[in-house]
Write a protein that holds these residues in place. Sequence first.
Motif, PDB file in Angstrom:
ATOM      1  N   ASP A 161      -6.788  -0.481  -5.898  1.00 55.63           N
ATOM      2  CA  ASP A 161      -7.194   0.853  -6.348  1.00 55.63           C
ATOM      3  C   ASP A 161      -6.276   1.442  -7.415  1.00 55.63           C
ATOM      4  O   ASP A 161      -6.741   2.166  -8.292  1.00 55.63           O
ATOM      5  CB  ASP A 161      -7.265   1.823  -5.154  1.00 55.63           C
ATOM      6  N   SER A 182       0.833  -1.198   0.000  1.00 55.93           N
ATOM      7  CA  SER A 182       0.000   0.000   0.000  1.00 55.93           C
ATOM      8  C   SER A 182       0.871   1.252   0.000  1.00 55.93           C
ATOM      9  O   SER A 182       2.069   1.186   0.306  1.00 55.93           O
ATOM     10  CB  SER A 182      -0.928   0.014   1.225  1.00 55.93           C
ATOM     11  N   GLN A 199      -4.597  10.284  -1.039  1.00 56.78           N
ATOM     12  CA  GLN A 199      -5.319   9.160  -0.444  1.00 56.78           C
ATOM     13  C   GLN A 199      -4.320   8.024  -0.207  1.00 56.78           C
ATOM     14  O   GLN A 199      -3.177   8.070  -0.671  1.00 56.78           O
ATOM     15  CB  GLN A 199      -6.457   8.692  -1.360  1.00 56.78           C
ATOM     16  N   TRP A 200      -4.757   6.992   0.496  1.00 56.08           N
ATOM     17  CA  TRP A 200      -3.944   5.811   0.792  1.00 56.08           C
ATOM     18  C   TRP A 200      -4.587   4.630   0.086  1.00 56.08           C
ATOM     19  O   TRP A 200      -5.709   4.252   0.388  1.00 56.08           O
ATOM     20  CB  TRP A 200      -3.915   5.599   2.293  1.00 56.08           C
ATOM     21  N   TRP A 201      -3.873   4.045  -0.878  1.00 54.67           N
ATOM     22  CA  TRP A 201      -4.428   2.966  -1.693  1.00 54.67           C
ATOM     23  C   TRP A 201      -3.572   1.709  -1.611  1.00 54.67           C
ATOM     24  O   TRP A 201      -2.387   1.762  -1.265  1.00 54.67           O
ATOM     25  CB  TRP A 201      -4.480   3.372  -3.172  1.00 54.67           C
ATOM     26  N   GLY A 231     -13.838   5.773  -4.062  1.00 53.46           N
ATOM     27  CA  GLY A 231     -12.687   5.148  -4.693  1.00 53.46           C
ATOM     28  C   GLY A 231     -11.839   6.120  -5.493  1.00 53.46           C
ATOM     29  O   GLY A 231     -11.827   7.330  -5.229  1.00 53.46           O
ATOM     30  N   PRO A 232     -11.103   5.600  -6.484  1.00 48.67           N
ATOM     31  CA  PRO A 232     -10.173   6.420  -7.260  1.00 48.67           C
ATOM     32  C   PRO A 232     -10.775   7.681  -7.869  1.00 48.67           C
ATOM     33  O   PRO A 232     -10.091   8.694  -8.001  1.00 48.67           O
ATOM     34  CB  PRO A 232      -9.698   5.450  -8.356  1.00 48.67           C
ATOM     35  N   TYR A 256       2.328   7.134  -7.278  1.00 51.19           N
ATOM     36  CA  TYR A 256       2.191   6.149  -6.205  1.00 51.19           C
ATOM     37  C   TYR A 256       3.447   6.161  -5.345  1.00 51.19           C
ATOM     38  O   TYR A 256       4.565   6.037  -5.862  1.00 51.19           O
ATOM     39  CB  TYR A 256       1.950   4.758  -6.790  1.00 51.19           C
TER      40      TYR A 256
END
Length: 334
Positions: free
Chosen positions: A197, A123, A190-192, A179-180, A210
């Motif tokens: 995601d 993540s 955000q934290w994906w 979501g995305p 990322y």
Amino acid sequence: MKLTKLWFLVPLLLSLTACGNAKNQSSDSKSAKKLTDVSIVLDYVPNTNHTGLYVAKDKGYFKKAGLNVKIIEPGDNATSIGMVGANKAQFGVSYQEDVTFAHADGKNIPVKAIGTVIKHNTSGFVSLKSSGITSPKDFAGKTYAGWQTPSEEAVLKAVMSKAKVDPKSLKIVGATGDGPKSLGKKNDLQWWFQGWDVIRAKDDGIKVNYMPLRKLDKRLDYYTPVIITNNTQLKKDPKLVKAFMSATKKGYQDAMAHPKADAKILHKYAKDSDLSFLEESQAFLSANYTDDAAKWGQMDAKVWDNYTGFMKDYGLIKKTIPADTLYTNQYVGD
């Protein structure tokens, strides 16, 4: 005369055949009754973190191990760690931090991690490609949308402090659940999860930066998710735990070897996701469950100690907890 004898034998043969069938059916029935009912509670809705479980169920690995396994999605007011800790389920899918919290500061929820689904934390933080936000040094003055948990805020504080940026300069708001597609709409960060995601964003034509957590701080390369059981189960029936984990391991090894085919198995239980998306996600996870299929599920004390130390440093727990209290590799060995 011969014809008469043959006709005389027919009823006898039919009787013997019926008798044999009855014995076989009785034997099958007894065999079916020998299966032990167990349940595992997921941490979330079915996704590619769980593929090995569904493969083990669908391909009969659990059944061969003598188990009738029920895979349960958690309810709105229930957690896997709570249900397993209360002995309402034998197994669960959880996270390293939750297992640590379960033993912190006198809580002593009797659970233990018995295998990690993924070897590394996959993540990280994300921002729109067009935002120019590529590292925590760019977080100042931005808005982050997330779950608003203490551990989440601790991670943000850690990576921003390391980048010599004031954590208080980041505004934290609740996630919208969209979501995305919600990224860039009233929030910058955000934290994906990379295998979910990030892939979904790519499919939606959303270009992102990322930032993997494990690259930002080595202590953040913790196990997520993990498979847990309770101490009662470990003491009462360690053979059952071993049988469950051996079949589960076989399911994940199968998913590593056959990602596309096993994504189809998962799709039976995750119909809200497109098959093509699940195939992409599964390709990523199958390559990242572990770097050695024979050692799937095995954990390292250093990983547990590193993150426990992190949690103590940032005030999430008051005292460190010995790693052997939190996990064991006993059930995922050869």
